[in-house]
Design a protein around this motif. Structure first.
Motif, PDB file in Angstrom:
ATOM      1  N   ASP A 103       0.828  -1.208   0.000  1.00  0.00           N
ATOM      2  CA  ASP A 103       0.000   0.000   0.000  1.00  0.00           C
ATOM      3  C   ASP A 103       0.862   1.258   0.000  1.00  0.00           C
ATOM      4  N   GLN A 104       1.939   1.248   0.791  1.00  0.00           N
ATOM      5  CA  GLN A 104       2.834   2.407   0.824  1.00  0.00           C
ATOM      6  C   GLN A 104       3.530   2.599  -0.522  1.00  0.00           C
ATOM      7  N   GLN A 105       3.966   1.496  -1.137  1.00  0.00           N
ATOM      8  CA  GLN A 105       4.664   1.591  -2.426  1.00  0.00           C
ATOM      9  C   GLN A 105       3.748   2.150  -3.511  1.00  0.00           C
ATOM     10  N   LEU A 106       2.506   1.686  -3.554  1.00  0.00           N
ATOM     11  CA  LEU A 106       1.577   2.173  -4.575  1.00  0.00           C
ATOM     12  C   LEU A 106       1.279   3.659  -4.376  1.00  0.00           C
ATOM     13  N   LYS A 107       1.192   4.098  -3.125  1.00  0.00           N
ATOM     14  CA  LYS A 107       0.966   5.519  -2.856  1.00  0.00           C
ATOM     15  C   LYS A 107       2.164   6.356  -3.285  1.00  0.00           C
ATOM     16  N   MET A 108       3.367   5.760  -3.239  1.00  0.00           N
ATOM     17  CA  MET A 108       4.566   6.474  -3.685  1.00  0.00           C
ATOM     18  C   MET A 108       4.515   6.779  -5.180  1.00  0.00           C
ATOM     19  N   LEU A 109       3.803   5.952  -5.948  1.00  0.00           N
ATOM     20  CA  LEU A 109       3.715   6.144  -7.398  1.00  0.00           C
ATOM     21  C   LEU A 109       2.668   7.184  -7.795  1.00  0.00           C
ATOM     22  N   MET A 110       1.693   7.434  -6.918  1.00  0.00           N
ATOM     23  CA  MET A 110       0.554   8.254  -7.311  1.00  0.00           C
ATOM     24  C   MET A 110       0.880   9.705  -7.647  1.00  0.00           C
ATOM     25  N   PRO A 111       1.810  10.386  -6.927  1.00  0.00           N
ATOM     26  CA  PRO A 111       2.020  11.810  -7.225  1.00  0.00           C
ATOM     27  C   PRO A 111       2.328  12.111  -8.685  1.00  0.00           C
ATOM     28  N   VAL A 112       3.067  11.237  -9.366  1.00  0.00           N
ATOM     29  CA  VAL A 112       3.426  11.509 -10.756  1.00  0.00           C
ATOM     30  C   VAL A 112       2.235  11.336 -11.693  1.00  0.00           C
ATOM     31  N   LEU A 113       1.170  10.669 -11.224  1.00  0.00           N
ATOM     32  CA  LEU A 113      -0.027  10.452 -12.037  1.00  0.00           C
ATOM     33  C   LEU A 113      -1.186  11.336 -11.584  1.00  0.00           C
ATOM     34  N   ARG A 114      -0.902  12.276 -10.683  1.00  0.00           N
ATOM     35  CA  ARG A 114      -1.946  13.161 -10.185  1.00  0.00           C
ATOM     36  C   ARG A 114      -2.142  14.341 -11.124  1.00  0.00           C
ATOM     37  N   ASP A 115      -3.164  15.136 -10.821  1.00  0.00           N
ATOM     38  CA  ASP A 115      -3.616  16.173 -11.749  1.00  0.00           C
ATOM     39  C   ASP A 115      -2.539  17.199 -12.083  1.00  0.00           C
ATOM     40  N   LYS A 116      -1.811  17.692 -11.089  1.00  0.00           N
ATOM     41  CA  LYS A 116      -0.877  18.800 -11.335  1.00  0.00           C
ATOM     42  C   LYS A 116       0.210  18.445 -12.342  1.00  0.00           C
ATOM     43  N   PRO A 117       0.975  17.346 -12.165  1.00  0.00           N
ATOM     44  CA  PRO A 117       1.971  17.006 -13.191  1.00  0.00           C
ATOM     45  C   PRO A 117       1.342  16.616 -14.523  1.00  0.00           C
ATOM     46  N   MET A 118       0.130  16.037 -14.487  1.00  0.00           N
ATOM     47  CA  MET A 118      -0.525  15.630 -15.730  1.00  0.00           C
ATOM     48  C   MET A 118      -0.729  16.821 -16.666  1.00  0.00           C
ATOM     49  N   ARG A 119      -0.909  17.996 -16.095  1.00  0.00           N
ATOM     50  CA  ARG A 119      -1.167  19.183 -16.911  1.00  0.00           C
ATOM     51  C   ARG A 119       0.058  19.612 -17.721  1.00  0.00           C
ATOM     52  N   THR A 120       1.225  19.072 -17.399  1.00  0.00           N
ATOM     53  CA  THR A 120       2.445  19.427 -18.140  1.00  0.00           C
ATOM     54  C   THR A 120       2.787  18.412 -19.225  1.00  0.00           C
ATOM     55  N   TYR A 121       2.103  17.266 -19.242  1.00  0.00           N
ATOM     56  CA  TYR A 121       2.527  16.169 -20.113  1.00  0.00           C
ATOM     57  C   TYR A 121       2.138  16.352 -21.578  1.00  0.00           C
ATOM     58  N   SER A 122       1.057  17.091 -21.854  1.00  0.00           N
ATOM     59  CA  SER A 122       0.589  17.178 -23.244  1.00  0.00           C
ATOM     60  C   SER A 122       1.657  17.773 -24.155  1.00  0.00           C
ATOM     61  N   LYS A 123       2.378  18.789 -23.678  1.00  0.00           N
ATOM     62  CA  LYS A 123       3.423  19.404 -24.511  1.00  0.00           C
ATOM     63  C   LYS A 123       4.552  18.419 -24.800  1.00  0.00           C
ATOM     64  N   ILE A 124       4.910  17.614 -23.805  1.00  0.00           N
ATOM     65  CA  ILE A 124       5.974  16.620 -23.996  1.00  0.00           C
ATOM     66  C   ILE A 124       5.546  15.588 -25.033  1.00  0.00           C
ATOM     67  N   ILE A 125       4.304  15.122 -24.941  1.00  0.00           N
ATOM     68  CA  ILE A 125       3.812  14.103 -25.874  1.00  0.00           C
ATOM     69  C   ILE A 125       3.767  14.660 -27.291  1.00  0.00           C
ATOM     70  N   VAL A 126       3.273  15.885 -27.439  1.00  0.00           N
ATOM     71  CA  VAL A 126       3.232  16.528 -28.763  1.00  0.00           C
ATOM     72  C   VAL A 126       4.637  16.620 -29.348  1.00  0.00           C
ATOM     73  N   GLN A 127       5.595  17.011 -28.536  1.00  0.00           N
ATOM     74  CA  GLN A 127       6.991  17.105 -28.983  1.00  0.00           C
ATOM     75  C   GLN A 127       7.498  15.760 -29.496  1.00  0.00           C
ATOM     76  N   GLU A 128       7.176  14.686 -28.772  1.00  0.00           N
ATOM     77  CA  GLU A 128       7.628  13.351 -29.175  1.00  0.00           C
ATOM     78  C   GLU A 128       6.969  12.907 -30.483  1.00  0.00           C
ATOM     79  N   VAL A 129       5.683  13.208 -30.659  1.00  0.00           N
ATOM     80  CA  VAL A 129       4.991  12.815 -31.893  1.00  0.00           C
ATOM     81  C   VAL A 129       5.574  13.564 -33.085  1.00  0.00           C
ATOM     82  N   GLU A 130       5.776  14.866 -32.935  1.00  0.00           N
ATOM     83  CA  GLU A 130       6.348  15.658 -34.031  1.00  0.00           C
ATOM     84  C   GLU A 130       7.723  15.127 -34.418  1.00  0.00           C
ATOM     85  N   GLU A 131       8.516  14.753 -33.428  1.00  0.00           N
ATOM     86  CA  GLU A 131       9.851  14.206 -33.692  1.00  0.00           C
ATOM     87  C   GLU A 131       9.747  12.857 -34.405  1.00  0.00           C
TER      88      GLU A 131
END
Length: 538
Positions: A103-131
């Motif tokens: 349970d502790q380990q799974l909670k350690m993974l959650m912050p990177v999948l939470r709303d705040k960092p998710m809002r930065t990922y679209s630009k990274i994905i677009v960059q990778e697709v264009e490349e």
């Protein structure tokens, strides 16, 4: 719905044809979906079959799915069912860890999948697709599945793991990850340590990956500036007793993070193109939606990816027809009672999204590709646990929000740049059941040609007459805490109503808020990745 034990409880009927030693393995292994569909047609929503020495109980349909997903962990045990993951994640990590450590380990993974960092990922994905498509030229052919595997490993590693994995180790890391993923062979669910080449490569890849992780940890320790990726988060995090994660544990959790973001996405991404190419009218509707929103060069943002409802329905329909996992499994630790049946402790119980998604009483004409099943008018998935492509309950796939974001961002670029058509006859593109993660058979060739002169459609904005907003309490917030995973999307949408702490625990600040907060509350419910929030209006 799970029934209480009664004196009339009986054990599920068994599928005929089991052979000595191997049971029903031959027919199951040939095509698991067809075999489980046959079981449902013969025995109904519950039935038993045997794979070697393991007795398997298959539950299908919304009620069977709900009994499976809502059962407590001390009754249906994930750890025992997924020993196949121990050589991949590592000893003492996730499915091999005691419940309080897991349970502790799974909670350690959650912050990177939470709303705040998710809002930065679209630009990274677009960059990778264009490349990825910069050298495609005006037209050509591509093995779509191989392209999507490479693209999604780059997007996932870039977003979730950090620059070292994406830029310094990209080729070696891709190869190692491929060997780990291949280690999820169906035979490994029965014999996880069988000394065969594919499992030996899995074990060598795990050892080498830990060596690379240890080297990166040592290099990062020498730097004054810290990264803000999942890798650094795992280096810095601590267990409740204050102890840090070991390189062995960090390696396993990094693999877990990537599995959450990439594991099933490549096949789904490929099937989106294939199904749209098979259904030109639906392709035209997707292109119209993208062109209206973006034109040729409109910016792809986190918010804009929320404004493509038809394409969201396309993804959902692809996942209904082609769910990536053949089945999900638990070991019965305590007798499970379902209606008039008892499933004895020691057996394994499983559900099959693909079988449940093709029940015609729930999804009429189930073989037809029909994204409008999920409109507000039809809502064919309205019955709880009828659509279970991402699982359900407290163990619903934690990476589902990232997977949806990734798919939408990829296609927001691809379908504005290129048209796609099938190279081979439409019926030749079929699911491959030789691995536990189901993908289109390979090679998976498509033809592409560049799109030109895309015009952004003018959309009239009609201002509705201003309505007087009542401050009377006329709606109620209802949360199923059993489903909540702490993504914190709700807090981002309506901080006046929802609060999620650093441990992912949700508190509802107002259960009957003012009507002025209704739209925010509805957005919180809409964007909750696990569907844990319901808004009830008077």
């Amino acid at each position: 719905m799970t029934a209480q034990q009664t004196s009339t409880s009986k054990e599920p009927e068994k599928m005929p044809g089991a052979l000595p030693l191997i049971g029903n393995m031959l027919k199951f292994g040939k095509n698991p979906y067809e075999y489980m569909s046959l079981l449902r047609s013969k025995l109904g929503e519950i039935g038993e079959f045997r794979l070697f020495h393991q007795q398997m109980i298959l539950l299908t349909g919304p009620e069977g799915n709900e009994a499976f997903f809502r059962a407590p962990d001390d009754q249906l045990d994930q750890n025992e069912a997924y020993k196949v993951m121990t050589p991949i994640f590592g000893k003492g990590v996730v499915f091999d860890a005691p419940p309080h450590i897991k349970d502790q380990q799974l909670k350690m993974l959650m912050p990177v999948l939470r709303d705040k960092p998710m809002r930065t990922y679209s630009k990274i994905i677009v960059q990778e697709v264009e490349e990825a498509v910069k050298d495609w030229g005006e037209s050509g052919e591509v093995d779509l599945l191989e392209f999507m595997k490479q693209l999604t490993i780059y997007t996932s590693s870039h977003c979730l793991l950090g620059n070292e994995f994406r830029y310094e180790l990209n080729e070696e890391f891709s190869r190692l990850y491929h060997d780990l993923e291949k280690g999820m062979h169906p035979i490994a669910f029965i014999f996880p340590y069988l000394p065969i080449p594919i499992l030996r490569r899995r074990d060598k890849a795990r050892i080498r990956l830990q060596e690379l992780v240890t080297e990166i940890i040592e290099k990062r320790a020498q730097k004054t500036e810290k990264s803000d990726d999942a890798f650094q988060m795992l280096i810095d995090t601590r267990y409740e007793d204050g102890s840090p994660l070991s390189p062995h544990e960090i390696t396993g959790l990094l693999i877990g993070t990537l599995f959450a973001g990439h594991h099933t996405t490549a096949g789904t991404a490929a099937w989106i193109t294939l199904e749209l190419a098979r259904n030109p009218k639906e392709m035209d509707r997707v292109l119209e939606e993208f062109d209206t929103l973006y034109g040729h060069d409109g910016e792809v943002t986190f918010q804009s990816l929320r404004e493509i409802p038809f394409f969201e329905r396309v993804i959902k329909e692809v996942l209904r027809i082609h769910p990536p996992l053949i089945m999900l499994i638990r070991k019965v630790a305590k007798d499970l009672h379902f209606k008039d049946y008892v499933i004895k402790a020691g057996k394994y119980v499983c559900v099959s999204p693909r079988v449940s998604h093709r029940i015609p009483e729930i999804f009429p004409d189930p073989e037809k590709f029909d994204p409008d099943r999920f409109t507000k008018e039809r809502q064919e998935d309205a019955t709880p646990f009828s659509w279970v492509a991402f699982g359900g309950g407290r163990h619903k796939c934690s990476g589902n929000a990232f997977a949806m974001l990734q798919l939408k961002a990829i296609y927001a670029i691809l379908l504005r740049r290129y048209k796609f058509e099938l190279v081979d006859p439409p019926e030749s593109y079929q699911d491959d059941y030789t691995e536990m993660v189901v993908q289109p058979g390979s090679p998976c060739m498509v033809r592409y040609s560049k799109r030109d002169n895309i015009q952004q459609t003018e959309v009239e904005s009609k201002k509705a007459a201003e309505e007087t907003v009542s401050k009377q309490n006329c709606f109620k917030v209802d949360v199923d805490y059993d489903l909540c995973q702490g993504h914190a999307n709700c807090m981002a949408e309506a901080a006046e109503i929802f609060q999620v702490d650093d441990k992912g625990m949700l508190t509802v600040l107002q259960e009957t808020p003012d009507n002025t907060l209704l739209k925010k509350a509805q957005a919180a419910a809409q964007y909750c990745p696990t569907g844990a929030i319901k808004i009830k209006q008077d």
